[in-house]
Design an enzyme around this catalytic site. Structure first.
Site, PDB file in Angstrom:
ATOM      1  N   HIS A   1      -2.507   7.440   6.965  1.00  0.00           N
ATOM      2  CA  HIS A   1      -1.511   8.328   6.331  1.00  0.00           C
ATOM      3  C   HIS A   1      -2.165   9.616   5.833  1.00  0.00           C
ATOM      4  CE1 HIS A   1       2.404   6.467   6.278  1.00  0.00           C
ATOM      5  NE2 HIS A   1       1.930   5.316   5.830  1.00  0.00           N
TER       6      HIS A   1
ATOM      7  N   GLN B   1       2.882  10.041   0.982  1.00  0.00           N
ATOM      8  CA  GLN B   1       4.179   9.367   1.075  1.00  0.00           C
ATOM      9  C   GLN B   1       5.066   9.681  -0.139  1.00  0.00           C
ATOM     10  OE1 GLN B   1       2.313   5.359   2.177  1.00  0.00           O
ATOM     11  NE2 GLN B   1       4.303   5.265   3.189  1.00  0.00           N
TER      12      GLN B   1
ATOM     13  N   GLY C   1       0.843  -1.188   0.000  1.00  0.00           N
ATOM     14  CA  GLY C   1       0.000   0.000   0.000  1.00  0.00           C
ATOM     15  C   GLY C   1       0.876   1.233   0.000  1.00  0.00           C
TER      16      GLY C   1
ATOM     17  N   CYS D   1       6.050  -0.024   7.544  1.00  0.00           N
ATOM     18  CA  CYS D   1       5.659   1.112   6.718  1.00  0.00           C
ATOM     19  C   CYS D   1       6.835   1.522   5.840  1.00  0.00           C
ATOM     20  CB  CYS D   1       5.241   2.274   7.623  1.00  0.00           C
ATOM     21  SG  CYS D   1       4.749   3.748   6.715  1.00  0.00           S
ATOM     22  N   LEU D   2       6.547   1.811   4.580  1.00  0.00           N
ATOM     23  CA  LEU D   2       7.610   2.211   3.658  1.00  0.00           C
ATOM     24  C   LEU D   2       8.259   3.532   4.086  1.00  0.00           C
ATOM     25  CD1 LEU D   2       5.974   1.293   0.214  1.00  0.00           C
ATOM     26  CD2 LEU D   2       7.678  -0.012   1.499  1.00  0.00           C
TER      27      LEU D   2
ATOM     28  N   HIS E   1      -4.427   1.387   7.444  1.00  0.00           N
ATOM     29  CA  HIS E   1      -3.072   1.959   7.547  1.00  0.00           C
ATOM     30  C   HIS E   1      -2.913   3.135   6.583  1.00  0.00           C
ATOM     31  CE1 HIS E   1       1.482   1.396   7.810  1.00  0.00           C
ATOM     32  NE2 HIS E   1       1.363   2.107   6.702  1.00  0.00           N
ATOM     33  N   GLU E   2      -3.347   2.927   5.319  1.00  0.00           N
ATOM     34  CA  GLU E   2      -3.176   3.978   4.302  1.00  0.00           C
ATOM     35  C   GLU E   2      -4.088   5.173   4.576  1.00  0.00           C
ATOM     36  OE1 GLU E   2      -0.587   3.734   2.633  1.00  0.00           O
ATOM     37  OE2 GLU E   2      -0.271   1.592   2.912  1.00  0.00           O
TER      38      GLU E   2
END
Length: 198
Positions: A167, A83, A78, A121-122, A163-164
């Site tokens: 963000h 991001q 995701g 997380c990226l 999660h996304e």
């Protein structure tokens, strides 16, 4: 969101070890290049609330395409627009092996069943923390061309979507975990002093 289980999915034949090692090196190099294009913890944009998307055009399509490619190259499941430094309410994710996008997403239903699991997380490299999430969600929004969507998601997609969406509101996994895990994660995320530096 990072796919922290991806390393366990590859079993190699001994005959192909050399080829697969080259492939692994190339994949890892691509992953690191992709990660360098994802905003990292400490970047102010990760704490900002994204704005509703009002125009569905070629620029939006290109952004979605770029984000989807980046998500895969970075071994993610995701990726939210902020991001990549764009304050627009949209994210891309993988749902049952299929690439999906949600523009202006809103969760309309959360199950009362909840589950705690480690999330990566990226934007927070090398950090895994336990996060409690609803196991099922109904989420509404739009696709890339502005058509209305309603998705009913179960784990693991339900976790990725939550999660996304966090963000897009400037919320990170370290805000959702327990105090001890947060402290350990922050210690890892803090820049380390360089020996010999004055």
């Amino acid at each position: 969101m990072a796919d922290h289980d991806h390393e366990h999915e590859h079993d190699h034949d001994h005959d192909n070890d050399h080829e697969s090692a080259d492939g692994d090196v190339e994949r890892e190099a691509r992953r690191l290049v992709a990660l360098s294009r994802v905003r990292q913890y400490g970047d102010g944009v990760l704490r900002m609330k994204a704005r509703e998307v009002e125009i569905f055009d070629d620029d939006l399509e290109r952004l979605i395409e770029r984000m989807t490619t980046l998500m895969h190259e970075a071994n993610g499941v995701g990726l939210a627009a902020n991001q990549v430094g764009v304050l627009s309410r949209l994210f891309v994710f993988v749902d049952a092996g299929e690439n999906r996008v949600l523009v202006n997403p809103v969760i309309t239903k959360l199950s009362s069943d909840r589950e705690i699991d480690d999330e990566g997380c990226l934007s927070l490299r090398d950090v895994l923390v336990p996060v409690e999430r609803a196991t099922r969600v109904t989420i509404e929004g739009f696709d890339a061309s502005g058509e209305r969507l309603e998705l009913e998601l179960e784990l693991p997609s339900a976790r990725v979507a939550q999660h996304e969406l966090d963000h897009l509101d400037g919320v990170l996994i370290i805000d959702r975990t327990d105090d001890e895990s947060r402290r350990a994660a922050l210690a890892k995320l803090r820049p380390q002093p360089v020996l010999g530096a004055r």
